[in-house]
Design a protein around this motif. Structure first.
Motif, short mmCIF file in Angstrom:
data_model
loop_
_atom_site.label_atom_id
_atom_site.label_comp_id
_atom_site.label_asym_id
_atom_site.label_seq_id
_atom_site.Cartn_x
_atom_site.Cartn_y
_atom_site.Cartn_z
N ALA A 104 0.84 -1.21 0.00
CA ALA A 104 0.00 0.00 0.00
C ALA A 104 0.87 1.25 0.00
O ALA A 104 0.61 2.21 -0.72
N ILE A 105 1.93 1.23 0.82
CA ILE A 105 2.84 2.37 0.89
C ILE A 105 3.59 2.55 -0.43
O ILE A 105 3.80 3.68 -0.88
N ASN A 106 3.97 1.44 -1.05
CA ASN A 106 4.66 1.52 -2.34
C ASN A 106 3.78 2.17 -3.40
O ASN A 106 4.26 2.90 -4.27
N CYS A 107 2.47 1.90 -3.33
CA CYS A 107 1.55 2.50 -4.29
C CYS A 107 1.34 3.98 -4.01
O CYS A 107 1.36 4.81 -4.91
N LYS A 108 1.15 4.28 -2.73
CA LYS A 108 0.92 5.68 -2.36
C LYS A 108 1.12 5.82 -0.85
O LYS A 108 0.28 5.40 -0.06
N ALA A 109 2.21 6.42 -0.47
CA ALA A 109 2.53 6.57 0.95
C ALA A 109 1.58 7.57 1.61
O ALA A 109 1.17 8.56 1.01
N SER A 110 1.21 7.26 2.84
CA SER A 110 0.39 8.18 3.63
C SER A 110 0.73 7.99 5.09
O SER A 110 1.31 6.97 5.49
N ALA A 111 0.36 8.97 5.90
CA ALA A 111 0.68 8.91 7.33
C ALA A 111 0.02 7.72 8.00
O ALA A 111 0.64 7.03 8.82
N ASP A 112 -1.24 7.46 7.67
CA ASP A 112 -1.95 6.37 8.33
C ASP A 112 -1.39 5.01 7.92
O ASP A 112 -1.31 4.09 8.74
N PHE A 113 -0.98 4.84 6.66
CA PHE A 113 -0.37 3.58 6.23
C PHE A 113 0.95 3.36 6.97
O PHE A 113 1.24 2.25 7.43
N LEU A 114 1.76 4.41 7.07
CA LEU A 114 3.04 4.29 7.77
C LEU A 114 2.83 3.99 9.25
O LEU A 114 3.60 3.24 9.87
N ALA A 115 1.77 4.55 9.84
CA ALA A 115 1.48 4.30 11.25
C ALA A 115 1.07 2.85 11.46
O ALA A 115 1.45 2.21 12.46
N VAL A 116 0.28 2.30 10.53
CA VAL A 116 -0.10 0.88 10.62
C VAL A 116 1.14 0.00 10.50
O VAL A 116 1.32 -0.96 11.25
N LYS A 117 2.01 0.35 9.55
CA LYS A 117 3.27 -0.41 9.40
C LYS A 117 4.07 -0.36 10.69
O LYS A 117 4.59 -1.39 11.15
N ALA A 118 4.18 0.83 11.28
CA ALA A 118 4.94 0.98 12.52
C ALA A 118 4.34 0.14 13.64
O ALA A 118 5.06 -0.49 14.42
N THR A 119 3.01 0.11 13.71
CA THR A 119 2.33 -0.67 14.75
C THR A 119 2.60 -2.17 14.58
O THR A 119 2.85 -2.88 15.55
N ILE A 120 2.55 -2.65 13.34
CA ILE A 120 2.82 -4.07 13.08
C ILE A 120 4.27 -4.41 13.43
O ILE A 120 4.55 -5.44 14.05
N LEU A 121 5.19 -3.53 13.05
CA LEU A 121 6.60 -3.75 13.40
C LEU A 121 6.79 -3.78 14.91
O LEU A 121 7.58 -4.57 15.44
N PHE A 122 6.07 -2.92 15.61
CA PHE A 122 6.09 -2.91 17.07
C PHE A 122 5.66 -4.27 17.60
O PHE A 122 6.31 -4.85 18.47
N LYS A 123 4.56 -4.79 17.06
CA LYS A 123 4.05 -6.07 17.53
C LYS A 123 4.98 -7.22 17.19
O LYS A 123 4.98 -8.24 17.86
N LEU A 124 5.80 -7.04 16.16
CA LEU A 124 6.80 -8.05 15.80
C LEU A 124 8.11 -7.87 16.57
O LEU A 124 9.03 -8.67 16.42
N ASP A 126 10.27 -5.34 16.25
CA ASP A 126 11.29 -4.59 15.51
C ASP A 126 11.14 -3.12 15.87
O ASP A 126 10.59 -2.32 15.11
N PHE A 127 11.67 -2.75 17.03
CA PHE A 127 11.41 -1.42 17.57
C PHE A 127 12.09 -0.30 16.78
O PHE A 127 11.54 0.78 16.63
N GLU A 128 13.29 -0.55 16.29
CA GLU A 128 14.01 0.50 15.56
C GLU A 128 13.27 0.86 14.27
O GLU A 128 13.08 2.05 13.96
N GLN A 129 12.87 -0.15 13.50
CA GLN A 129 12.13 0.11 12.27
C GLN A 129 10.77 0.72 12.57
O GLN A 129 10.27 1.59 11.84
N SER A 130 10.15 0.27 13.65
CA SER A 130 8.86 0.82 14.06
C SER A 130 9.00 2.31 14.37
O SER A 130 8.18 3.13 13.95
#
Length: 266
Positions: A104-124, A126-130
């Protein structure tokens, strides 16, 4: 209800529980923004057919990217929300969801998409990437105040997990007073959880008491208020809050265990 489980549908608060690691858990907000405005292509009339053609193609590409990004976004949300029905491990689910939100981000980056990505990374775990994804989301200029507030809540949870407690507490304190944040009780709860994890039970009692005043049916707040009171040997408050938890959720395993410690007949 298990004392370390409070799974709500996507779009509301979720407890953080990082796969394969023992971590503190906080209320993290999944901000679902389904009515994003489509970009409207505007351009000057150059008086040249070629310029008009190129601008028209650009608009079609933007529209196509918008639709693709929304499709991948919805697939990401569906993957997470249907995990319990599919029987996949949490790690497998979040990896799949991460791949969708990245598309989704590759198609069109947005703040909410990046926040969802960060949240998933958090749950995995991966704190630095999050952290990088949260900061990228907050760097967007056109983020609504309400979405920014939700992103800040998640970012504060991450900072607390990474040990940057003072900054996290400051962000959460501001959110609790922010009229644009639609769940201030989550910010206050998170402050209480930070103090609880640092064994500052007096301050934890204060924050959890504020939380239940804001949201009387907030089960986790009642439970952690009971635990904090128990740690302070305030058995009367612990009993009152334990009973509140069991009234709201009679199968709450943590409250049942606490009742046993308090010697209360359930």
């Amino acid at each position: 209800m298990n004392n370390q489980k409070c799974c709500h549908e996507i779009g509301v608060s979720l407890i953080i529980s990082v796969v394969g690691k023992r971590v503190k858990f906080y209320k993290i907000q999944w901000e679902i923004v389904m009515n994003k405005k489509k970009m409207i292509g505007t351009f000057c009339a150059f008086g040249m057919g070629l310029a008009m053609l190129l601008c028209g193609c650009g608009k079609k590409l933007d529209d196509k990217n918008e639709k693709l990004s929304q499709t991948y976004y919805k697939l990401c949300m569906l993957e997470v929300s249907q995990n319990s029905d599919k029987g996949d491990s949490p790690q497998t689910t979040y990896r799949k969801a991460l791949s969708y939100i990245q598309e989704a981000i590759n198609c069109k980056a947005s703040a909410d998409f990046l926040a969802v990505k960060a949240t998933i990374l958090f749950k995995l775990g991966d704190f630095e990437q999050s952290c990088q994804s949260f900061e990228a989301a907050l760097a967007f200029d056109n983020v609504s105040a309400k979405v920014r507030a939700s992103i800040l809540n998640n970012y504060a949870c991450l900072l607390a997990q990474m040990g940057n407690v003072d900054k996290a507490l400051g962000i959460l304190d501001n959110l609790a007073k922010d009229s644009d944040y639609f769940t201030p009780q989550a910010a206050v709860f998170n402050r209480g959880k930070i103090f609880f994890d640092r064994q500052n039970y007096e301050q934890a009692v204060s924050e959890f008491s504020r939380t239940v005043a804001l949201a009387p049916e907030y089960v986790d707040a009642h439970y952690f208020l009971a635990l904090s009171a128990f740690k302070l040997q305030n058995k009367a408050l612990a009993k009152t809050e334990m009973e509140a938890v069991l009234f709201l959720d009679p199968s709450h395993e943590g409250a049942i265990a606490l009742a046993d410690k308090l010697g209360v007949n359930k």
